[in-house]
Design an enzyme around this catalytic site. Structure first.
Site, short mmCIF file in Angstrom:
data_model
loop_
_atom_site.label_atom_id
_atom_site.label_comp_id
_atom_site.label_asym_id
_atom_site.label_seq_id
_atom_site.Cartn_x
_atom_site.Cartn_y
_atom_site.Cartn_z
N THR A 239 1.02 -1.21 -0.07
CA THR A 239 -0.09 -0.04 -0.08
C THR A 239 0.83 1.19 -0.05
O THR A 239 2.06 1.06 0.27
CB THR A 239 -0.98 0.09 1.29
OG1 THR A 239 -1.79 1.10 1.23
CG2 THR A 239 -0.25 0.00 2.59
N CYS A 240 0.22 2.40 -0.37
CA CYS A 240 1.05 3.85 -0.30
C CYS A 240 -0.09 4.89 -0.13
O CYS A 240 -0.98 4.82 0.33
CB CYS A 240 2.19 3.84 -1.55
SG CYS A 240 1.08 3.69 -2.98
N GLY A 241 0.46 5.78 -1.03
CA GLY A 241 -0.57 6.99 -0.91
C GLY A 241 -1.79 6.87 -1.86
O GLY A 241 -2.66 7.11 -1.37
N TRP A 268 -3.63 4.93 0.82
CA TRP A 268 -4.17 5.83 1.70
C TRP A 268 -5.22 6.90 1.29
O TRP A 268 -5.86 7.40 2.15
CB TRP A 268 -2.86 6.66 2.36
CG TRP A 268 -3.26 7.07 3.97
CD1 TRP A 268 -3.34 8.40 4.04
CD2 TRP A 268 -3.51 6.55 4.91
NE1 TRP A 268 -3.71 8.80 5.23
CE2 TRP A 268 -3.82 7.47 5.99
CE3 TRP A 268 -3.36 5.15 5.31
CZ2 TRP A 268 -3.94 7.24 7.21
CZ3 TRP A 268 -3.84 4.76 6.67
CH2 TRP A 268 -4.13 5.77 7.44
#
Length: 282
Positions: A239-241, A268
């Site tokens: 996962t990330c932004g 996110w």
């Protein structure tokens, strides 16, 4: 680095294969607003000969409120056909940052069931630094048939990630910077809470890269995950932004032969938006 046309190839490999009739090169450059760069303008000015521009924001699910979510297969097919990218092609994807957004498009092809796809290690900066040819001419495009078979196991939605966080049966690995992960730095997208998914671990995407934007060798990649206490015997969700740098970790996991990993597409941008989803800081 060992060249692997299914994950990562060197600038030397690409220079050698650039004139292959079944090679397709894609410029998948994409930048965050605070980077102050215009990917399309840069492509128009200079790109690897024959490269097509892959617009991450446009070749996406525009029905979603979330940024550049994976497009429906029908849209992917129509865009690729028009770009002359199809069955029987070896695809190489690069970006103007070295290694930033190219892995996202590589993952997208994998999601659509295409496996003869590689990221250019070190990207356009390395290609140019080594004096390889560039051009400013758009390529001549001819329609090409493409078949896709969506691989649902490679992508997660918010429900699956929430269940994984609750059960603890996956490692959820966040590619954002340590300050954003800990909730000490505001998110670049307005209106999002700060922090991370409960129980997730932080492997900043830069920790799997060398200073020149190339990917570390397998020992270096394993060390980056080990430093964050990631148990690689478990399935991993990256996962990330907004699902871009999470794909760098996905690619890194492929490089070390990890067998069960997927990407949280909403990342996110989605989790940070919903007040009923728990957030951890620190």
């Amino acid at each position: 680095m060992s060249d692997d046309p299914k994950t990562l190839v060197s600038t030397g490999w690409l220079a050698e294969h650039l004139k292959d009739p079944d090679l397709r090169v894609l410029d998948a450059s994409w930048y965050l607003p605070d980077m102050g760069r215009d990917a399309k303008a840069e492509y128009a000015e200079s790109h690897i000969p024959g490269a097509r521009f892959f617009d991450i924001d446009e070749i996406s699910d525009l029905r979603s409120d979330l940024p550049h979510m994976a497009p429906p297969p029908e849209k992917f097919i129509s865009r690729m056909r028009a770009m002359g990218v199809g069955d029987g092609h070896q695809i190489v994807i690069y970006d103007g940052a070295g290694m930033f957004s190219a892995a996202r498009v590589w993952w997208l092809f994998r999601l659509m069931g295409k496996t003869d796809v590689a990221v250019l290690d070190g990207g356009f900066p390395k290609w140019r630094a080594e004096g390889h040819p560039v051009e400013d001419m758009p390529p001549i495009l001819r329609d090409r048939h493409i078949t896709v078979q969506r691989q649902a196991a490679l992508v997660n939605d918010v429900t699956q990630v929430a269940a994984a966080a609750k059960l603890g049966d996956h490692e959820i690995v966040d590619a954002r910077s340590p300050a954003r992960f800990r909730g000490e730095e505001a998110e670049p997208r307005p209106g999002l809470r700060s922090g991370h998914i409960p129980g997730s671990k932080n492997v900043h995407y830069r920790t799997v890269l060398n200073d020149d934007g190339t990917m570390k060798d397998t020992a270096g990649i394993r060390a980056a995950f080990a430093a964050a206490d990631v148990d690689l015997s478990k399935p991993v969700i990256t996962t990330c932004g907004s699902g871009v740098t999470a794909a760098i970790l996905f690619l890194a996991l492929d490089r070390i032969g990890h067998l069960d990993h997927s990407l949280y597409d909403g990342s996110w941008a989605e989790w940070g938006m919903y007040p009923d989803l728990k957030v951890e800081t620190g």
